[in-house]
Design a protein around this motif. Structure first.
Motif, PDB file in Angstrom:
ATOM      1  N   TYR A 353     -27.185  79.836  -4.901  1.00  0.00           N
ATOM      2  CA  TYR A 353     -28.293  80.310  -5.750  1.00  0.00           C
ATOM      3  C   TYR A 353     -29.571  80.387  -4.921  1.00  0.00           C
ATOM      4  O   TYR A 353     -30.086  79.356  -4.472  1.00  0.00           O
ATOM      5  N   TYR A 358     -31.263  76.916 -11.153  1.00  0.00           N
ATOM      6  CA  TYR A 358     -30.487  77.851 -11.967  1.00  0.00           C
ATOM      7  C   TYR A 358     -30.202  77.190 -13.314  1.00  0.00           C
ATOM      8  O   TYR A 358     -30.464  75.996 -13.502  1.00  0.00           O
ATOM      9  N   THR A 359     -29.691  77.996 -14.236  1.00  0.00           N
ATOM     10  CA  THR A 359     -29.438  77.488 -15.583  1.00  0.00           C
ATOM     11  C   THR A 359     -28.011  77.803 -16.002  1.00  0.00           C
ATOM     12  O   THR A 359     -27.282  78.497 -15.279  1.00  0.00           O
ATOM     13  N   LYS A 361     -27.167  79.820 -18.160  1.00  0.00           N
ATOM     14  CA  LYS A 361     -27.048  81.282 -18.309  1.00  0.00           C
ATOM     15  C   LYS A 361     -26.719  81.959 -16.984  1.00  0.00           C
ATOM     16  O   LYS A 361     -26.005  82.961 -16.941  1.00  0.00           O
ATOM     17  N   ASP A 362     -27.269  81.380 -15.885  1.00  0.00           N
ATOM     18  CA  ASP A 362     -26.995  81.968 -14.559  1.00  0.00           C
ATOM     19  C   ASP A 362     -25.560  81.705 -14.117  1.00  0.00           C
ATOM     20  O   ASP A 362     -25.047  82.377 -13.229  1.00  0.00           O
TER      21      ASP A 362
END
Ligand SMILES: [Ca+2]
Length: 416
Positions: A353, A358-359, A361-362
């Motif tokens: 990443y 990051y989350t 969703k990522d």
């Protein structure tokens, strides 16, 4: 026939443009192969055209004879006949003959053009053949490796350093049980320590979402200046870590997106054979400032978190070979190959990443923490920028009292 001619001409032009531009093929060898494959077809087209031409020429000759015959008979008919009706008939016959003659002239013109096109094609073919021969000669020369490989060899990089090698770079090693030598990147420092590097992440240029065979064989790129990413391969890890009675240290070096560097060391690091699914074992955490993420982590979700995210004793898993301790498939969900438990607190083969944070969703369809994680330093939603995994005999790790640039000194064998 005209269409087959024009397609042949187009083919020749295509060949010429391919060979001169070259951007469609990565190597000149590819162009040569293409030419060689294509040439028999073009030759066949030209043979077919020559046959057609011959047939037309024969037809034309026959027609010319017929015209001559008709001219003669018409003239003699004119002479011999006094009848008006007969004269008219024979003069219309003469008109026919003249028309026929015109057709023949036009046909002859067409044949002439075809012949010049064929000559032109043959000339181009000759040029192509010449080009093909040149390419073949070029390709028959053995490919030269432009990467510099150091001459010293040994059972691992420390063995190579012991033999006097002083510079980091690419070396061939042949562990005791190996059937053939293989290339590794050796990090050799001024204290004569030779680290064998087994994993490298630095910019996300290599996709670590690979299958069992790829993790077994290794993937990515080795470079003499340590600028590329790779996984050396589980089989090589097994050979390197089980050849000697001298225990090894696995050193893990990590860099975050702020440029901070930390490390973690594990003593008596071993990777089992393939029949045991390349099981990871080590004796104890040997020190470092990154913390002991291999021992699992209490995420606060469940009391069993730490137990189920530890890595010591875990078999290796990939998306196509699930050896983890989870009902699902950790490697499939996280898109990596790793010593998965249920699933991990350390995950250095994770997804890259850019920028680190990051989350869910990522993280794609599964939404799990699938980055490059060392959770005792940064949390699981922070993916590290660079990682290095490297091995060295335990008796050399502190030799010389020196330390890698940017990596904090830690205590020796007795301090663990
Ligand atoms: Ca499973």
């Amino acid at each position: 026939m005209a269409s087959s001619l024009s397609s042949a001409v187009a083919g020749v032009l295509l060949l010429l443009s391919l060979s001169s531009a070259g951007k469609y093929c990565p190597t000149t060898c590819g162009v040569a192969d293409y030419l060689l494959n294509y040439m028999p077809g073009v030759n066949q087209d030209i043979d077919d055209m020559l046959y057609e031409l011959e047939r037309i020429t024969n037809l034309t000759e026959g027609a010319v004879e017929k015209v001559d015959y008709m001219k003669d008979s018409a003239a003699s008919a004119q002479k011999s006949s006094q009848s008006d009706a007969y004269y008219k008939r024979s003069s219309s016959m003469l008109d026919d003959v003249l028309r026929f003659e015109k057709t023949i002239t036009a046909q002859e013109q067409q044949i002439f053009e075809l012949q010049s096109q064929i000559t032109d094609n043959e000339r181009r073919m000759a040029e192509l053949k010449q080009l093909s021969i040149q390419l073949q000669q070029k390709c028959s020369e053995p490919c030269k490796d432009t990467v510099e490989i150091q001459p010293t060899t040994g059972t691992d990089c420390q063995d190579i350093a012991n033999k006097g090698a002083t510079s980091s770079g690419l070396y061939y090693v042949k562990p005791a049980k190996a059937t053939e030598q293989f290339l590794v990147y050796c990090e050799i420092d001024s204290f004569g320590r030779g680290f064998t590097v087994i994993q490298r992440r630095r910019d996300g240029s290599v996709d670590f979402h690979k299958d069992w065979i790829q993790y077994k064989e290794g993937f990515g790129y080795l470079s003499p200046d340590d600028t590329t990413e790779f996984w050396l391969g589980n089989e090589k890890l097994h050979l390197l870590t089980t050849q000697s009675t001298i225990p090894l240290v696995l050193r893990i070096e990590l860099v975050d997106w702020e440029g901070n560097k930390k490390h973690a060391d594990y003593a008596m690091f071993r990777v089992g054979p393939e029949v045991d699914m390349y099981r990871l074992t080590y004796a104890y955490y040997f020190g470092g400032d990154a913390g002991d993420a291999f021992d699992g982590y209490d995420f606060g979700d469940d009391p069993s978190d730490k137990f189920f995210t530890s890595h010591n004793g875990m078999q290796f898993s990939t998306h196509d070979k699930d050896n983890d301790k989870y009902d699902g498939n950790c490697a499939l969900q996280d898109g990596s190959g790793w010593w998965m438990n249920r699933c991990h607190a350390a995950h250095l083969n994770g997804k890259y990443y850019q920028g680190g944070r990051y989350t869910e969703k990522d993280a794609g369809e599964f939404g799990f923490d699938n980055g490059i994680i060392w959770v005792t330093w940064h949390n699981r939603w922070y993916s590290l920028k660079e990682t290095t995994m490297k091995i060295i005999p335990i008796n050399r790790i502190t030799a010389g009292g020196g330390q890698q640039a940017g990596v904090k000194q830690f205590g020796g064998l007795g301090d663990s």
